[in-house]
Design a protein around this motif. Structure first.
Motif, short mmCIF file in Angstrom:
data_model
loop_
_atom_site.label_atom_id
_atom_site.label_comp_id
_atom_site.label_asym_id
_atom_site.label_seq_id
_atom_site.Cartn_x
_atom_site.Cartn_y
_atom_site.Cartn_z
N ILE A 107 -16.68 4.47 10.47
CA ILE A 107 -17.05 5.88 10.33
C ILE A 107 -16.82 6.23 8.87
CG2 ILE A 107 -16.69 8.23 11.16
CD1 ILE A 107 -17.55 6.19 13.38
N ALA A 108 -17.89 6.66 8.20
CA ALA A 108 -17.83 6.88 6.75
C ALA A 108 -18.39 8.24 6.39
CB ALA A 108 -18.62 5.78 6.04
N LYS A 109 -18.05 8.70 5.18
CA LYS A 109 -18.52 9.98 4.67
C LYS A 109 -19.06 9.80 3.27
CE LYS A 109 -15.80 13.48 5.21
NZ LYS A 109 -15.29 14.62 5.88
N VAL A 110 -20.15 10.52 2.96
CA VAL A 110 -20.71 10.52 1.62
C VAL A 110 -20.81 11.97 1.16
CG1 VAL A 110 -22.73 10.02 0.19
CG2 VAL A 110 -22.04 8.40 1.96
N ASP A 111 -20.12 12.29 0.06
CA ASP A 111 -20.20 13.62 -0.54
C ASP A 111 -21.51 13.69 -1.33
OD1 ASP A 111 -20.05 15.86 -2.19
OD2 ASP A 111 -17.90 15.62 -2.56
N VAL A 112 -22.47 14.46 -0.82
CA VAL A 112 -23.81 14.47 -1.43
C VAL A 112 -23.84 15.13 -2.80
CG1 VAL A 112 -25.01 14.33 0.78
CG2 VAL A 112 -24.54 16.57 -0.22
N ASP A 113 -22.84 15.94 -3.12
CA ASP A 113 -22.79 16.53 -4.46
C ASP A 113 -22.42 15.47 -5.51
OD1 ASP A 113 -23.55 19.07 -3.74
OD2 ASP A 113 -21.50 19.79 -3.47
N ALA A 114 -21.52 14.59 -5.15
CA ALA A 114 -21.05 13.57 -6.08
C ALA A 114 -21.89 12.29 -6.03
CB ALA A 114 -19.58 13.24 -5.79
N HIS A 115 -22.50 12.02 -4.88
CA HIS A 115 -23.20 10.75 -4.68
C HIS A 115 -24.54 11.02 -4.00
CE1 HIS A 115 -19.47 8.89 -5.86
NE2 HIS A 115 -18.86 9.67 -5.01
N VAL B 225 -22.35 1.40 11.54
CA VAL B 225 -21.71 2.32 10.61
C VAL B 225 -22.31 3.71 10.79
CG1 VAL B 225 -21.15 2.81 8.19
CG2 VAL B 225 -21.48 0.44 8.93
N MET B 226 -21.44 4.69 11.07
CA MET B 226 -21.85 6.09 11.17
C MET B 226 -21.49 6.76 9.86
SD MET B 226 -20.85 8.96 14.04
CE MET B 226 -22.16 8.52 15.17
N VAL B 227 -22.49 7.33 9.19
CA VAL B 227 -22.28 7.94 7.88
C VAL B 227 -22.56 9.43 7.96
CG1 VAL B 227 -22.92 7.93 5.44
CG2 VAL B 227 -22.98 5.80 6.75
N ASP B 228 -21.55 10.22 7.60
CA ASP B 228 -21.65 11.68 7.56
C ASP B 228 -21.97 12.09 6.12
OD1 ASP B 228 -21.29 14.44 7.76
OD2 ASP B 228 -19.11 14.31 7.91
N PHE B 229 -23.18 12.60 5.90
CA PHE B 229 -23.55 13.14 4.58
C PHE B 229 -23.14 14.60 4.58
CE2 PHE B 229 -26.23 9.44 5.06
CZ PHE B 229 -26.28 8.91 3.78
N GLN C 110 -27.63 9.30 -4.56
CA GLN C 110 -28.60 8.22 -4.51
C GLN C 110 -29.05 7.90 -3.08
OE1 GLN C 110 -27.31 4.55 -6.36
NE2 GLN C 110 -28.91 3.36 -5.39
N PHE C 111 -28.10 7.68 -2.16
CA PHE C 111 -28.48 7.26 -0.82
C PHE C 111 -28.87 8.43 0.06
CE2 PHE C 111 -26.45 3.57 -2.56
CZ PHE C 111 -27.31 2.56 -2.16
N ALA C 112 -28.37 9.62 -0.24
CA ALA C 112 -28.85 10.81 0.47
C ALA C 112 -30.34 10.97 0.19
CB ALA C 112 -28.07 12.04 0.03
N ALA C 113 -30.73 10.79 -1.06
CA ALA C 113 -32.15 10.90 -1.43
C ALA C 113 -32.96 9.76 -0.80
CB ALA C 113 -32.30 10.88 -2.95
N GLY D 189 -33.68 10.44 2.81
CA GLY D 189 -34.32 11.72 3.11
C GLY D 189 -33.40 12.78 3.67
N VAL D 190 -32.14 12.76 3.26
CA VAL D 190 -31.20 13.79 3.72
C VAL D 190 -31.52 15.08 2.98
CG1 VAL D 190 -28.78 14.48 3.83
CG2 VAL D 190 -29.43 12.09 4.29
N ARG D 191 -32.08 16.04 3.70
CA ARG D 191 -32.47 17.32 3.10
C ARG D 191 -31.53 18.44 3.51
NH1 ARG D 191 -35.62 14.66 0.70
NH2 ARG D 191 -37.80 14.17 1.00
N ASN D 192 -30.94 18.31 4.70
CA ASN D 192 -30.01 19.31 5.23
C ASN D 192 -28.70 18.61 5.54
OD1 ASN D 192 -31.96 21.54 5.46
ND2 ASN D 192 -32.93 20.20 6.95
#
Length: 105
Positions: free
Chosen positions: A53-61, A21-25, A63-66, A69-72
């Motif tokens: 291939i998936a996307k995560v909107d870091v403004d709305a979600h 799974v490729m996830v675009d934050f 939890q998993f970005a944190a 360690g997604v900082r940028n």
């Protein structure tokens, strides 16, 4: 369109997947994210049935970005068997993303 993943669906869609799974934050306000978006859409079509291939909107979600360690953003992570196996921070050519997903097919 790439699969939209939320905090509520991340575990099921990403961590429990039997495929890579490729996830675009990303975020809507992020200029570089808008450059990566069309690449993710192309990969979604090209890898259908082989990888997710998936996307995560870091403004709305957040939890998993944190958690990962997604900082940028954009940050693209590849998961296999629930573990991060590849990481790309910032914009890269389509070939870089293809190489990262192909390594785990």
């Amino acid at each position: 369109m790439a699969l939209e993943v939320t905090d509520a669906t991340f575990d099921e869609v990403v961590l429990k997947s039997d495929k890579p799974v490729m996830v675009d934050f990303w975020a809507a306000w992020c200029g570089p994210c808008r450059m990566v978006g069309p690449i993710m859409e192309q990969l979604h079509s090209e890898y259908e049935g082989k990888a997710i291939i998936a996307k995560v909107d870091v403004d709305a979600h957040q939890q998993f970005a944190a958690k990962y360690g997604v900082r940028n953003i954009p940050t693209v992570l590849v998961f296999k068997n629930g573990e991060v196996v590849e990481k790309q921070v910032g914009v890269a050519p389509k070939s870089v993303y293809e190489q990262k997903i192909n390594a785990h097919l």
